[in-house]
Scaffold this active site. Structure first.
Site: not given
Length: 510
Positions: A15, A17, A162, A167
Site C-alpha cells: 500500500d 500513501e 490510512h 492498511d
C-alpha cells in the site's frame, strides 16, 4: 533477499500513501510505502517493510494530504527519498504476485510513476490480486461500498488508520474473513444464505444483495465499467508451483498470460459509479418540479413580483457560503444513496451540504444552447469568470471528490470544474447550469431568476414559456450577476467531475 522471479511464490501485499493534488496538473507523490510478504499456503506473514518517503517538494504536502493520512512535512523531513528506497521496493515487488485494495487503479500506477520519475524501469508483477474488484465479484455489496474502512467495520476489525503497513495487514485480515464466510456459504448453500450473514456493523446494504441464487454466488456483480479498471485482468485458478495445491487467495489472482475467465458478469446489481443504466431515471428525477415553483402562477408578468419576491430572494439565500467563508480543511466528501443501491458523491462543509454564493460574477459567455435533452429542449448554461477564492475552493473540492471517486472504483476521466484554457490560464472560468422543470409538454426554468435594479431592488422574473432566446437578452456577455449554486458530482458515460447547478441567479441591470 535476491531470488529468481519464478521462485518467488510469496504474495506481496502493499500500500502507498500519497499527497493529494490541489491544483490541475499536479500529480500524486508517494509519502509512505508499506508491504508484507505472505505465504499463499498458510496466509501467514513472512516479512514486512515500511518507510516514510520524503518528497522532492515538501510543499506538496498540503492540509488536504494531512487530513487524509496524517503524514505531515515534519514527519518526512528526515526520511529517505524514493530514489533511496527504490532498490528495496523493486526487490519486494518484482516477480511476485501483487495484492492490495484498489491497487490496479491507484497503487500500481503510483509505483510506476515513481520509478519513471527517477528514470528506472518499474518492477513487474507475476499476477495481481485487487481486493476491491475481486471481493466485489465474490463477496458482493453486502458490506456497503466495499471500501477498506467499510469492510473493516463490517467485520469488527477496528478503524482504518490510512497508514501503509496498518492498511496492508487489515487488507489481509479482511480477505481471510471474506474467504471464511464464502467457504461456509459454499459448504451449505441451502442453509447459509447471504441474508443470514449480514453483519450488525453493516450500515448500508441493498435489498437485492441477498437475493442471489446459490448458482449465482461467487459470480461477478460488477458492471462493464468496473471491469475496465484493468483491461487484461481476468480471474483464474493458480496452482502453486511447488505443491500443486490450489490456494484460496492465490486462486483470486490475475495474470496477463494464459487467462481463462471463470466467471460471468451479472447485471442485476449496478456499479455505484456507472450512471448509464440510470440515465432515464436520473433525468426524470432532475425534471421533477421544485415545490417553490408550483407557488408561482404562470399567468403573472415579470412586473407583478415585487416586495414578496424580494423577501423570497433573501430567504432562499440561506445555506449558501461565499468562497472566503469556506474553511477548506472542513470540506469532505461522502457517498450517498442515489437509486436502487447506486451511490453518488456528496460534498460537505462542516457536515452540511456545501453550496456556494458568488457576488458580482462577470459573464464571460451568455446562454449556451449547444446541448439538448431527450425532448429536444436545449440544456442551458452560462460561463462566468471565477475569482481566485472561488478557484481555491473548487480545486479543493475537485481533489477530494476525485480521490473518493477513484477509491470507490470509478475509472472515468475526471474533468476539472474550473475551466483553464491554454493561453488563458490566468483567466479561469466556471460553467453554471440552468435547471429546467417539466410538466408533461410544458417546460419552465427551475432556477430562480431575478433582476437587480441600480437602486438595489430585486425582482423575480416569471417566464410563461421555455424560450432560450428570451434568456439570451438577459444574460449578456460582460454583465454581472449574483450566483447561488450547488456542487453536484457526477459520473456518467466514462466522464466524471463536479457540475455547478444554479439555484438562483440575480442579474444586475446596467
Amino acid at each position: 533477499m535476491v531470488s529468481r522471479s519464478e521462485d518467488r511464490f510469496e504474495i506481496a501485499f502493499f500500500d502507498v500513501e500519497t499527497t493529494v493534488p490541489t491544483r490541475p496538473g499536479q500529480g500524486f507523490t508517494i509519502l509512505e510505502f508499506g508491504s508484507i510478504l505472505v505465504c499463499p499456503r498458510k496466509l501467514e506473514e513472512l516479512e514486512s517493510y515500511s518507510t516514510l518517503v520524503r518528497p522532492a517538494d515538501l510543499s506538496s504536502i498540503s492540509s488536504l494530504s494531512v487530513r487524509c493520512n496524517g503524514i505531515t512535512r515534519d514527519a518526512v523531513v528526515a526520511s529517505p527519498t524514493f530514489q533511496e528506497i527504490a532498490d528495496t521496493v523493486y526487490d519486494i515487488l518484482h516477480g511476485r504476485i501483487w495484492a492490495g485494495h484498489n491497487i490496479l487503479r491507484f497503487d500500481c500506477a503510483r509505483i510506476r510513476e515513481a520509478f519513471a520519475h527517477i528514470g528506472r524501469p518499474a518492477p513487474e508483477p507475476k499476477g495481481t490480486i485487487d481486493s476491491l474488484a475481486l471481493l466485489t465479484q465474490r463477496f458482493g455489496k453486502r458490506a456497503g461500498n466495499m471500501k477498506m474502512a467499510t469492510l473493516a467495520t463490517y467485520f469488527g476489525l477496528g478503524q482504518q488508520t490510512h497508514r501503509s503497513l496498518d492498511d496492508v495487514r487489515m487488507n489481509l485480515e479482511v480477505l481471510k474473513y471474506c474467504a471464511t464466510v464464502l467457504f461456509l456459504e459454499s459448504s451449505l448453500p441451502d442453509i447459509f444464505t447471504e441474508n443470514s450473514w449480514v453483519s450488525p456493523n453493516a450500515t448500508t446494504r441493498s435489498r437485492s444483495d441477498g437475493k442471489l441464487s446459490a448458482e449465482k454466488r461467487g459470480q461477478m456483480n460488477m458492471s462493464t465499467s468496473s471491469l475496465t479498471m484493468h483491461e487484461d485482468a481476468q480471474v483464474l485458478s493458480f496452482t502453486n508451483q511447488r505443491t500443486g495445491e490450489n490456494h484460496p487467495i492465490a486462486s483470486l489472482r490475475t495474470q496477463n498470460t494464459e487467462v481463462s475467465n471463470l466467471v460471468e458478469p451479472v447485471t442485476a446489481q449496478p456499479d455505484p459509479f456507472d450512471m448509464a443504466p440510470l440515465s432515464i431515471e436520473v433525468q426524470k428525477e432532475l425534471n421533477q418540479p421544485d415545490t417553490t415553483m408550483l407557488e408561482v402562477p404562470v399567468q403573472e408578468t415579470p412586473n407583478s413580483s415585487s416586495p414578496a419576491a424580494a423577501s423570497e430572494s433573501c430567504n432562499s439565500s440561506v445555506g449558501f457560503l461565499q468562497p472566503d467563508e469556506v474553511f477548506i480543511p472542513s470540506i469532505c466528501a461522502s457517498l450517498a444513496p442515489l437509486y436502487r443501491g447506486s451511490q453518488r458523491i456528496k460534498l460537505l462543509h462542516k457536515d452540511v451540504t456545501l453550496q456556494l454564493c458568488c457576488r458580482r460574477m462577470k459573464l464571460r459567455f451568455g446562454i449556451n444552447t449547444k446541448f439538448f435533452d431527450h425532448a429536444g429542449r436545449p440544456r442551458l448554461n452560462i460561463v462566468a469568470d471565477a475569482s481566485p477564492n472561488l478557484c481555491e475552493v473548487l480545486d479543493a473540492c475537485d481533489a477530494i471528490a476525485q480521490k473518493l471517486s477513484v477509491d470507490s472504483g470509478s475509472n472515468s476521466e475526471w474533468r476539472p470544474v474550473v475551466i483553464r484554457k491554454e493561453g488563458f490560464y490566468n483567466y479561469p472560468t466556471v460553467r453554471l447550469h440552468i435547471q429546467t422543470a417539466v410538466w408533461g409538454d410544458v417546460a419552465i426554468y427551475a432556477t430562480e431568476i431575478y433582476q437587480k435594479e441600480p437602486s438595489g431592488t430585486e425582482e423575480r422574473l416569471v417566464f410563461t414559456k421555455f424560450d432560450a432566446s428570451e434568456l439570451s437578452t438577459l444574460f449578456k456577455q460582460g454583465s454581472f450577476m449574483d450566483a447561488f449554486f450547488s456542487l453536484d458530482p457526477y459520473d456518467y458515460q466514462q466522464s466524471a467531475g463536479i457540475r455547478l447547478v444554479a439555484k438562483k441567479l440575480i442579474v444586475h441591470s446596467n
